[in-house]
Write a protein that holds these residues in place. Sequence first.
Motif, mmCIF file in Angstrom:
data_model
loop_
_atom_site.group_PDB
_atom_site.id
_atom_site.type_symbol
_atom_site.label_atom_id
_atom_site.label_comp_id
_atom_site.label_asym_id
_atom_site.label_seq_id
_atom_site.Cartn_x
_atom_site.Cartn_y
_atom_site.Cartn_z
ATOM 1 N N ARG A 4 -25.006 4.891 101.944
ATOM 2 C CA ARG A 4 -24.894 3.471 101.626
ATOM 3 C C ARG A 4 -24.334 3.306 100.219
ATOM 4 N NH1 ARG A 4 -29.435 -0.028 104.116
ATOM 5 N NH2 ARG A 4 -29.642 -0.880 102.022
ATOM 6 N N PRO A 5 -23.496 2.305 100.018
ATOM 7 C CA PRO A 5 -23.028 2.034 98.654
ATOM 8 C C PRO A 5 -24.187 1.572 97.771
ATOM 9 C CG PRO A 5 -22.303 0.301 100.155
ATOM 10 C CD PRO A 5 -22.917 1.377 101.000
ATOM 11 N N VAL A 6 -24.056 1.843 96.477
ATOM 12 C CA VAL A 6 -25.099 1.490 95.515
ATOM 13 C C VAL A 6 -24.567 0.414 94.572
ATOM 14 C CG1 VAL A 6 -26.566 2.329 93.628
ATOM 15 C CG2 VAL A 6 -26.126 3.791 95.617
ATOM 16 N N LEU A 7 -25.387 -0.602 94.326
ATOM 17 C CA LEU A 7 -25.032 -1.662 93.382
ATOM 18 C C LEU A 7 -26.060 -1.686 92.262
ATOM 19 C CD1 LEU A 7 -23.131 -4.139 92.832
ATOM 20 C CD2 LEU A 7 -24.886 -5.541 93.937
ATOM 21 N N ASP A 8 -25.586 -1.588 91.026
ATOM 22 C CA ASP A 8 -26.476 -1.701 89.872
ATOM 23 C C ASP A 8 -26.731 -3.175 89.566
ATOM 24 O OD1 ASP A 8 -26.790 0.988 89.486
ATOM 25 O OD2 ASP A 8 -25.335 1.158 87.872
ATOM 26 N N PHE A 9 -27.997 -3.522 89.475
ATOM 27 C CA PHE A 9 -28.423 -4.893 89.172
ATOM 28 C C PHE A 9 -29.020 -4.896 87.771
ATOM 29 C CE2 PHE A 9 -32.216 -7.944 90.039
ATOM 30 C CZ PHE A 9 -31.586 -8.982 89.367
ATOM 31 N N PHE A 172 -22.163 -8.258 78.897
ATOM 32 C CA PHE A 172 -22.378 -9.211 77.818
ATOM 33 C C PHE A 172 -23.388 -10.294 78.180
ATOM 34 C CE2 PHE A 172 -18.819 -10.478 80.443
ATOM 35 C CZ PHE A 172 -19.126 -11.791 80.761
ATOM 36 N N GLY A 173 -23.887 -10.293 79.404
ATOM 37 C CA GLY A 173 -24.840 -11.301 79.846
ATOM 38 C C GLY A 173 -25.596 -10.799 81.061
ATOM 39 N N ALA A 174 -26.524 -11.629 81.543
ATOM 40 C CA ALA A 174 -27.332 -11.231 82.695
ATOM 41 C C ALA A 174 -27.559 -12.437 83.610
ATOM 42 C CB ALA A 174 -28.678 -10.672 82.220
ATOM 43 N N PRO A 175 -27.609 -12.149 84.928
ATOM 44 C CA PRO A 175 -27.502 -10.836 85.540
ATOM 45 C C PRO A 175 -26.053 -10.356 85.619
ATOM 46 C CG PRO A 175 -27.664 -12.498 87.258
ATOM 47 C CD PRO A 175 -27.810 -13.216 85.937
ATOM 48 N N THR A 176 -25.912 -9.046 85.626
ATOM 49 C CA THR A 176 -24.606 -8.428 85.849
ATOM 50 C C THR A 176 -24.763 -7.403 86.960
ATOM 51 O OG1 THR A 176 -23.839 -8.760 83.583
ATOM 52 C CG2 THR A 176 -22.770 -7.024 84.840
ATOM 53 N N PHE A 177 -23.802 -7.386 87.858
ATOM 54 C CA PHE A 177 -23.801 -6.454 88.983
ATOM 55 C C PHE A 177 -22.611 -5.515 88.820
ATOM 56 C CE2 PHE A 177 -25.062 -10.759 90.174
ATOM 57 C CZ PHE A 177 -26.408 -10.554 90.454
ATOM 58 N N VAL A 178 -22.858 -4.211 88.914
ATOM 59 C CA VAL A 178 -21.790 -3.231 88.728
ATOM 60 C C VAL A 178 -21.721 -2.330 89.952
ATOM 61 C CG1 VAL A 178 -20.835 -1.436 87.229
ATOM 62 C CG2 VAL A 178 -22.201 -3.288 86.231
ATOM 63 N N THR A 179 -20.547 -2.277 90.570
ATOM 64 C CA THR A 179 -20.358 -1.473 91.774
ATOM 65 C C THR A 179 -20.090 -0.019 91.405
ATOM 66 O OG1 THR A 179 -17.988 -1.923 91.820
ATOM 67 C CG2 THR A 179 -19.416 -3.482 92.985
ATOM 68 N N GLU A 180 -20.120 0.844 92.404
ATOM 69 C CA GLU A 180 -19.916 2.275 92.152
ATOM 70 C C GLU A 180 -18.524 2.579 91.619
ATOM 71 O OE1 GLU A 180 -22.415 5.097 94.941
ATOM 72 O OE2 GLU A 180 -21.573 3.452 96.132
ATOM 73 N N ASP A 181 -17.550 1.724 91.934
ATOM 74 C CA ASP A 181 -16.201 1.954 91.420
ATOM 75 C C ASP A 181 -15.975 1.239 90.080
ATOM 76 O OD1 ASP A 181 -16.108 -0.633 92.359
ATOM 77 O OD2 ASP A 181 -14.272 -0.385 93.529
ATOM 78 N N GLY A 182 -17.077 0.757 89.466
ATOM 79 C CA GLY A 182 -16.992 0.218 88.118
ATOM 80 C C GLY A 182 -16.608 -1.245 88.009
ATOM 81 N N GLU A 183 -16.586 -1.951 89.135
ATOM 82 C CA GLU A 183 -16.256 -3.372 89.091
ATOM 83 C C GLU A 183 -17.469 -4.149 88.581
ATOM 84 O OE1 GLU A 183 -12.943 -5.787 89.529
ATOM 85 O OE2 GLU A 183 -13.077 -3.656 90.037
ATOM 86 N N PHE A 185 -19.444 -7.775 87.899
ATOM 87 C CA PHE A 185 -19.593 -9.171 88.317
ATOM 88 C C PHE A 185 -20.740 -9.775 87.513
ATOM 89 C CE2 PHE A 185 -17.717 -6.891 91.813
ATOM 90 C CZ PHE A 185 -16.771 -7.759 92.333
ATOM 91 N N TRP A 186 -20.482 -10.890 86.844
ATOM 92 C CA TRP A 186 -21.484 -11.506 85.981
ATOM 93 C C TRP A 186 -21.945 -12.841 86.558
ATOM 94 C CZ3 TRP A 186 -20.131 -15.716 82.265
ATOM 95 C CH2 TRP A 186 -21.250 -16.138 81.532
ATOM 96 N N GLY A 187 -23.268 -12.992 86.637
ATOM 97 C CA GLY A 187 -23.844 -14.273 87.014
ATOM 98 C C GLY A 187 -24.412 -14.303 88.417
ATOM 99 N N ASP A 188 -25.477 -15.072 88.582
ATOM 100 C CA ASP A 188 -26.121 -15.219 89.887
ATOM 101 C C ASP A 188 -25.138 -15.684 90.958
ATOM 102 O OD1 ASP A 188 -28.464 -15.553 91.727
ATOM 103 O OD2 ASP A 188 -27.924 -17.657 91.537
ATOM 104 N N ASP A 189 -24.167 -16.507 90.564
ATOM 105 C CA ASP A 189 -23.218 -17.028 91.549
ATOM 106 C C ASP A 189 -22.177 -15.996 91.979
ATOM 107 O OD1 ASP A 189 -22.004 -17.013 89.064
ATOM 108 O OD2 ASP A 189 -21.021 -18.947 89.308
ATOM 109 N N ARG A 190 -22.228 -14.800 91.395
ATOM 110 C CA ARG A 190 -21.313 -13.722 91.797
ATOM 111 C C ARG A 190 -22.010 -12.642 92.622
ATOM 112 N NH1 ARG A 190 -18.367 -17.114 90.653
ATOM 113 N NH2 ARG A 190 -16.545 -17.101 89.273
ATOM 114 N N LEU A 191 -23.275 -12.861 92.944
ATOM 115 C CA LEU A 191 -24.050 -11.843 93.659
ATOM 116 C C LEU A 191 -23.434 -11.506 95.013
ATOM 117 C CD1 LEU A 191 -26.393 -10.001 94.360
ATOM 118 C CD2 LEU A 191 -27.823 -12.025 94.715
ATOM 119 N N GLU A 192 -23.128 -12.526 95.798
ATOM 120 C CA GLU A 192 -22.575 -12.255 97.135
ATOM 121 C C GLU A 192 -21.233 -11.530 97.042
ATOM 122 O OE1 GLU A 192 -25.521 -15.568 97.776
ATOM 123 O OE2 GLU A 192 -24.077 -15.011 96.227
#
Length: 202
Positions: A4-9, A172-183, A185-192
């Motif tokens: 399964r892919p891993v997402l850092d929260f 630079f802010g939270a929450p931030t989501f980082v994918t395994e390929d280093g992408e 995404f910042w903010g609750d509205d970017r979670l999906e």
Amino acid sequence: MPNRPVLDFWYEFASPYSFLSALRIEPLAEAAGVTLRWRPFLLGPIFAAQGWSTSPFALYPSKGRYMWRDVERRAGRNGLALVKPETFPQNSLIAARLALAGREAGWMPAFSKALFQAGFGEGRNIAEEAVLNAALKQAGADPGVAFPASRSEEVKGRLRAEIEYAKSIGIFGAPTFVTEDGEVFWGDDRLEEALDWSKHGR
């Protein structure tokens, strides 16, 4: 069966938008087939590196007013109560250390959700030992073990290392989501979007 892919929260206990994400991320990640890696950290040192003495939501009143109304709207849409804490931003140092102390034991996510609920769902002071104790017990953790562990040099060093790593990858802010390929995404509205990228990529 492929891994399964891993997402850092990446989340900060004093962040209202992290509160929103923490209380909705697990079922969304499960539905997407994505494994979560919960990563508590502190925004204070990151803000300080940008020349800010506190949260920009506290520095700029108009931005702060908008943020609280926005969080209230988003919380309501998710069926969550929002109670603004008396102090903002709250001191989240002990909370972050406690969460990291629970990483191997497996209670970090449950503790994090319980503390976010106390902090923003009930307006409690997350730096108070009684509030932290209650969140630990709710997560099935033993405060008599968790508190000493959180004060260890190992856990203190782990938190410092997490903050430095967050800086190094441009958080630079939270929450931030980082994918395994280093992408990033910042903010609750970017979670999906982050979950979709984690699973399918570009």
